[in-house]
Scaffold this active site. Sequence first.
Site, short mmCIF file in Angstrom:
data_model
loop_
_atom_site.label_atom_id
_atom_site.label_comp_id
_atom_site.label_asym_id
_atom_site.label_seq_id
_atom_site.Cartn_x
_atom_site.Cartn_y
_atom_site.Cartn_z
N HIS A 17 1.14 9.28 -7.83
CA HIS A 17 0.60 8.95 -6.86
C HIS A 17 0.98 9.53 -5.45
CE1 HIS A 17 -1.66 5.80 -4.75
NE2 HIS A 17 -1.00 5.78 -3.64
N GLU A 18 2.33 9.48 -5.31
CA GLU A 18 2.76 9.80 -4.01
C GLU A 18 2.55 11.42 -3.86
OE1 GLU A 18 3.11 7.80 -1.93
OE2 GLU A 18 3.41 6.12 -3.10
N HIS A 31 -0.81 12.25 -2.83
CA HIS A 31 -1.01 12.17 -1.45
C HIS A 31 -0.62 13.39 -0.67
CE1 HIS A 31 -2.42 8.22 -0.64
NE2 HIS A 31 -1.33 7.36 -0.98
N GLU A 57 -6.61 7.06 -0.71
CA GLU A 57 -5.92 6.20 -1.76
C GLU A 57 -6.61 6.36 -3.23
OE1 GLU A 57 -3.18 4.03 -2.50
OE2 GLU A 57 -2.79 5.26 -0.63
N HIS A 78 -6.36 0.28 0.26
CA HIS A 78 -5.99 0.09 -0.85
C HIS A 78 -7.00 -0.63 -1.71
CE1 HIS A 78 -2.36 0.91 1.00
NE2 HIS A 78 -2.01 1.60 -0.04
#
Length: 756
Positions: free
Chosen positions: A363-364, A367, A387, A451
Amino acid sequence: MSPTPQRRVTAAGALVAAAALLAVGIQGGTASADATASQAATSARSNPGAAPYKLSASERATLLAEATGTTAQAARALGLGDQEKLVVRDVVKDADGTTHTTYERTYAGLPVLGGDLTVHAKDGVTRSVTKATNADIKVATTEASVAPAAAESQAVGAANAEGSKESKAQQGARKVIWAAEGAPVLAYETVVGGLQDDGTPSRLHVITDARTGAKITQWQSVQTGTGNTQYSGQVTIGSTQSGSTWNLTDASRGSHKTYNLNRGSSGTGTLFSGPDDVWGNGSPSNVETAGADAHYGAQVTWHYFKNVHGRNGLRNDGVAPYSRVHYGNAYVNAFWDDSCFCMTYGDGDGNNKPLTSIDVAAHEMTHGLTSVTGNMTYSGEPGGLNEATSDIMAAAVEFYANNPQDVGDYLVGEKIDIRGNGTPLRYMDKPSKDGSSKDAWYSGLGGIDVHYSSGPANHWFYLASEGSGAKVINGVSYDSPTSDGLPVTAIGREAAAKIWFRALTVGYFKSNTNYAAARTATLQAAADLYGAGSATYNNAANAWAAINVGSRVVQGVSVTNPGNQNTVTGSAVNLQIQASSTNPGALSYSATGLPTGLSINSSTGLISGTASTAGTYNVTVTVRDAANQTGTASFTWTVGTTQPNVFENTADYQIPDSGQVESPITVTRSGNAPSTLKVDVNIVHTYRGDLQIDLVAPDGTAYRLKNSSGSDSADNVVASYTVNASSEVANGVWKLRVKDVYAADTGYINSWKLTF
C-alpha cells in the site's frame, strides 16, 4: 466542521488512522485458489504493442534529456500561451515505440498546480494529449493583494487544527497558479510540518487565493495506511556483506535499505546490520524482526511492479525508496512521505505489534508510485482514487505473492481485528459493509474522508476482477451487488490490475482526476491493451456503470426498467415496455408475476388489462431478439384497494445552528395511519452527521428517523423512511422535527412528504 474542534478531531482522527489500514500479508510459497477465482483471467487477449518497454537507466535518461530539449517546441505545438513553459516529469515507452511524456507547466515563471499534461506520441507524431485541465492558463495579474505572511498564518492555523504544534511554515508561501478546479487563479501554496493528532508527520499543503485571502483547499502529502501484524515467516531477503558485517541493503532491487528509528520520529535512524545474515526471530521483542518484515515487503512489491508491469522502481529509474521501522512510541500506523521518498512503520499498541507486514509495504509503496505518476491530490475524489490505487495494487500483490499463510483476498485489514469482533476493516466486494465506505459514486462523495471515498473504486476493481454475484475465492465467500441491479462479467484480476496500472503510469490519470475522468482513463487503457469494443473493454465499462459511473456498454438486448408500479383494483392498465437490440430482427416479449387480470402483448410489449386482485407482485419482463439473446427488467407491482394519499410541505424551513426547527403537514384522512407510513425527506445541510431527525405524530409521539453521527461528513439528507404508525390517528398536524446537535454547519428543510 460542526462538532467542536476537539471532538471532531478525536472522532475523525481515530477513524482516519483506522481507515488507512491494509491487509495483504505475503510470503513466498504455494496456495490453491478456488475454481471461481478470477475465472476471466485467460479470456483477456492483450495487445503486445501496448506492453511497457523495460527501459534501462541510460535509455530512460536519454528519453528524458530528449524531451527536455524539445519543451519549447512541444509548448508551441500544444498551442500554449507565450508565458507558459513545460517541465518534463516522466517518460514511459511502450513496446511498439509509443512514448508517454508527462509535463508540469509554469506560467510567467510560476508553477501551475493542476496544469500537468501528458503527450502520447509515436514516430514523432502526437497521437493524443491528456490534460488535467482544458482551461486556458492565464490570470489578470501575477501581483498578489495578500501578503505571504497572511497565507502562512492561515496555513499554520489549519495545520494546528489537525494537531501540529508548529508556529511557522515548513515551506513558506510560494506564489503559484491554481488550476486544478475551475478558472485558474493566482494563489499561494504553503506547507506546514509538525505532527498530526495521531503522531503521523504533517506535510499539510494549504492553497490560499493570493488576491482575496480565501483558503481554496488543503491536503496532506504524508499518506497513511496501517496493516496487520502477521509476519511473513521464514523468507529469503536481499542483504549486503561488507567484510564480516551484513546489512539490510538490497543491492539487486534498487539498493533498498531498511533502518531502525529506535522509537525516534525524524531522520533515517540506523541501518540494520549484524555479524550474520539472519534477521529477527519472529518475535516483536527482537528489533530485527520488524526490519526483516518491512524489508521483505518492499522486496515482494518491487518484484510485482517489475515482473508484472515492467516498472523498474517507483520512478522507473532502478532506484528504490527506503524503509524505516520502530517509529515513535506505540504508534499504530504507517505512512508514505514524499519528502524522504520512504515508507515508515510504527510498532502498534504497547510497541508489541509492529505494523510491518507485506500488505503495508504494498500500500505505502504504491503511494510512492502514485506520487511520481498520476499524483492525484490527496483530497476530494482524487484523494479517494489515490487511496484506492494503493488498496488495488496491495490486493494484486497479495494474490501475486501466493502466500499459503495469508492467501489472496479482497478483505482489507482482515488480520488486524481493529474492531475486536473478527471482521475486516474494509471490504472491496461491498465497501459499505464497513459502515463508512461507499459502494457507488454519488455527488457528495468528494466531501468524505479519502479512505471511505475510495470504496467505489475498490468496488470497481473487485467487480472487474471477479464479477458480481455470489462466489467463493480462496475460501472466502463474496456476494457483490451492483448499483444498477445488473450483473457484471469478470475480466480477470490480472487484466483489471493492468488496466488500472497503465492508466496511472502513462499519464491518463492526472492530479485532479475524479471518478468520471478515472472511467475515461481506464477505458482508454483498456482500449490500448485489449482493443476498444472488446469483451474486456465492454465489461470494464460495465463495472464502472455498476458503481454508478457512466452507462453500460450494451450488447444484445437492452430493456428499460419502467420502475415500480402502483394500481388500484378495477382500474385499466396500459404500460408500454421499451426495449431494443443491437441485433437486427423483431423482438418478442414475455412476463412472469403480472397482477391478476393483466397480460403482455408478445409482439408489442404492451402490458394491459384490469387488475382484479389486491397484493404485491414481483414482475419480470423478458425480451428476446432474433439472435435468441435476451434482456430482462424486474420490478414490483402493488395493487391496492384505494389510491394512496400524499401530503407534502415544500416550504423552506431554516435549521438554526445548534438549534431545532419543525415543518408541519396537515393530514385530512380518516382512520389510523398505516404500518408502512412513508416519509420522504429532502434537507440541504453541510455535514449531515450533525442532524437528528424525528417524525412527530399529531399526539406528540416522536418517531426517530435518523440519529446524529460525528463521522458522517457528507452533505444533505435525501432519503425515504418507513414508520410503523398504525397506533396513530392519521388526521391532524404531523411535523418533521430536525435538530442540529453541533455548531458551525447550517442548512434548511427543502421539502418533505407523507404517503399514506
